[in-house]
Design an enzyme around this catalytic site. Structure first.
Site, PDB file in Angstrom:
ATOM      1  N   GLY A 260      -6.835   8.184  -0.336  1.00  0.00           N
ATOM      2  CA  GLY A 260      -5.755   7.708  -1.180  1.00  0.00           C
ATOM      3  C   GLY A 260      -5.291   8.754  -2.169  1.00  0.00           C
ATOM      4  O   GLY A 260      -4.406   8.481  -2.994  1.00  0.00           O
ATOM      5  N   ASP A 261      -5.884   9.934  -2.118  1.00  0.00           N
ATOM      6  CA  ASP A 261      -5.482  11.048  -2.979  1.00  0.00           C
ATOM      7  C   ASP A 261      -5.705  12.324  -2.178  1.00  0.00           C
ATOM      8  O   ASP A 261      -5.724  12.275  -0.953  1.00  0.00           O
ATOM      9  CB  ASP A 261      -6.274  11.012  -4.293  1.00  0.00           C
ATOM     10  CG  ASP A 261      -5.497  11.605  -5.464  1.00  0.00           C
ATOM     11  OD1 ASP A 261      -4.880  12.672  -5.285  1.00  0.00           O
ATOM     12  OD2 ASP A 261      -5.505  11.016  -6.563  1.00  0.00           O
ATOM     13  N   ASP A 262      -5.882  13.461  -2.850  1.00  0.00           N
ATOM     14  CA  ASP A 262      -6.053  14.712  -2.129  1.00  0.00           C
ATOM     15  C   ASP A 262      -7.286  14.659  -1.228  1.00  0.00           C
ATOM     16  O   ASP A 262      -8.339  14.160  -1.621  1.00  0.00           O
ATOM     17  CB  ASP A 262      -6.202  15.868  -3.114  1.00  0.00           C
ATOM     18  CG  ASP A 262      -5.011  15.992  -4.048  1.00  0.00           C
ATOM     19  OD1 ASP A 262      -3.868  15.875  -3.564  1.00  0.00           O
ATOM     20  OD2 ASP A 262      -5.222  16.187  -5.259  1.00  0.00           O
TER      21      ASP A 262
END
Length: 470
Positions: A260-262
């Site tokens: 959900g992010d990097d």
């Protein structure tokens, strides 16, 4: 009562008194487990363990309901006595092992057998508030401290976390819901964090549903993360896959990340706290990684990079449905540097951006950041990229009176999506060159007819051999 036992070639019985409860653990020579152990180098990092014990022997129950917090803590505390006597291994058998947070120890292997699941408790009383990291000055989510990480340790050496693709489940939905509802007064903990430690191997495991960042080595040296799977829903908040933070000599390889992010974010502290702590992330190699991250980067540098990031290499990377292939995130007030970055051989499928440099990522730790602390972004090298279904090739934005320099992009082909942006290259306050790039690069990166640099001398971490005990 002091622990005692009879040591033979194959069996050692340990009778251990802890908290008025006696655990009997059958320990045996680790060499009997053959290919279930990992050896790193010539025994300097990792190596075969002299003693091994099963979690069941410490009262563990694998029904997914019974708490095993005491079992994990007692087991690791008892096995820690062998740190200077050949080291030890805790075996987690098949089953669903519910537990609160626990700490690791030195000269130690945590081994998850096939179909073993370590599952994080959602009892918030099991997660004490701990001090923020000194290079951050506060929790990442909010001011103040942070909840305990699930699995963690500090000031350790020779730690192996591995298995037969067992699973470590952070039960993050509990934390994501509270985060979205603003019901948390402190920052969420991470699934696995090791601090001030060295000679770390994390391999052959699946990590799922972390409350926030998944794997977070911080202030560490000599770290190998190999053949791991990291999974989180693509809409989960701040579930970075692997975040080496103020670390040196790191290898991340042959792994699959949905985030959900990097997918991978290299960091080194936040604003004045990171500047003061002054420990860069450096000598890092990323290879053979596949990433899915629709709203974030495959590889990010920053945004917390105030201690500096240098000598990072990445090669043979695949991304599907991700926001950006490589993103540098910084701002006025960060200070520090990002330099000597080399990325080659990326295969990209459905991307918003191929290249993204952000000089206005102004999320600050507090109001005390220094407006004169300008980051140095220089010697950035990208080569041998193929991308398809791309919305925009590059968005490169430097800082007024602080241009980002010596950017090189070569041998890049970006095939556009059905509805691309009208401006395919948006460049401002950047300087550099390009070679054999399609669509043609912006005027700030004129063609020079030369390929970008990529180092030929291996990093020291590449000479560390990872193999099975004989």
């Amino acid at each position: 009562m002091e622990p005692f036992g009879i040591r033979s070639r194959s069996i050692r019985l340990l009778i251990i008194a802890m908290a008025a409860l006696v655990w009997t653990a059958e320990c045996r020579r680790a060499k009997e487990l053959g290919n279930k152990l990992w050896s790193v180098g010539d025994g300097a990092t990792g190596g075969c363990r002299a003693y091994a014990a099963d979690l069941v022997q410490f009262g563990g129950v694998s029904d997914g309901v019974t708490s095993n917090t005491n079992a994990f803590r007692y087991a690791i505390a008892n096995l820690s006595q062998y740190a200077s006597d050949g080291g030890s291994m805790l075996i987690v058998p098949p089953g669903r092992w519910l537990t609160g947070p626990f700490n690791l120890t030195s000269h130690f292997t945590l081994f998850l057998q096939r179909d073993a699941e370590i599952v994080a408790s959602t009892d918030m009383d099991e997660y004490p508030i701990v001090e923020p990291l000194p290079s951050y000055g506060r929790g990442r989510d909010t001011t103040g401290g942070r909840y305990s990480n699930f699995i963690w340790g500090a000031n350790l050496t020779d730690v192996i976390i591995t298995g037969e693709n067992g699973t470590i489940d952070g039960q993050g939905q509990f934390w994501w819901d509270k985060f979205h509802k603003k019901e948390l007064d402190s920052t969420r903990g991470y699934l696995l964090e090791l601090m001030h430690s060295e000679n770390i191997l994390i391999s052959n495991l699946t990590f799922i549903n972390s409350p926030a960042w998944n794997l977070h080595p911080v202030y560490c040296n000599n770290v190998i993360i190999s053949n791991v799977t990291v999974l989180a829903p693509v809409d989960s908040p701040n579930t970075d896959g692997i975040d080496p933070d103020s670390c040196s000599n790191v290898l991340i390889e042959n792994s699959f990340i949905v985030s959900g992010d990097d997918c991978i974010a290299i960091k080194s502290g936040w604003d004045e706290y990171g500047i003061r702590y002054g420990r860069p992330s450096e000598h890092i190699l990323i290879r053979g990684v596949t990433c899915i991250s629709p709203d974030s980067a495959v590889i990010a540098l920053g945004s917390e990079m105030s201690g500096g990031i240098q000598d990072v290499r990445a090669e043979n990377i695949v991304a599907v449905n991700s926001e950006a292939a490589v993103r540098i995130k910084t701002a006025i007030g960060r200070g520090g540097f990002v330099r000597d970055i080399f990325v080659k051989g990326m295969s990209l499928h459905t991307m918003k951006y191929v290249f993204w440099i952000t000089g206005n990522y102004g999320n600050h730790a507090d109001d005390h950041w220094d407006p004169d602390a300008l980051p140095e972004i220089t010697r950035i090298n990208y080569s041998d990229f193929f991308a398809e279904n791309v919305t925009m090739v590059a968005n490169l934005q430097g800082i007024e009176k602080d241009a980002f320099t010596d950017i090189c992009i070569s041998n890049v082909t970006a095939e556009l999506s059905a509805k691309p942006k009208k401006v395919l290259w948006n460049c401002s306050l950047v300087e550099g060159v390009s070679n054999y790039v399609s669509p043609k690069a912006c005027d700030e990166l004129p063609e020079n007819g030369k390929p970008c640099d990529y180092p030929t001398i291996p990093l020291p971490i590449e000479s560390v051999r990872v193999g099975q005990c004989g």
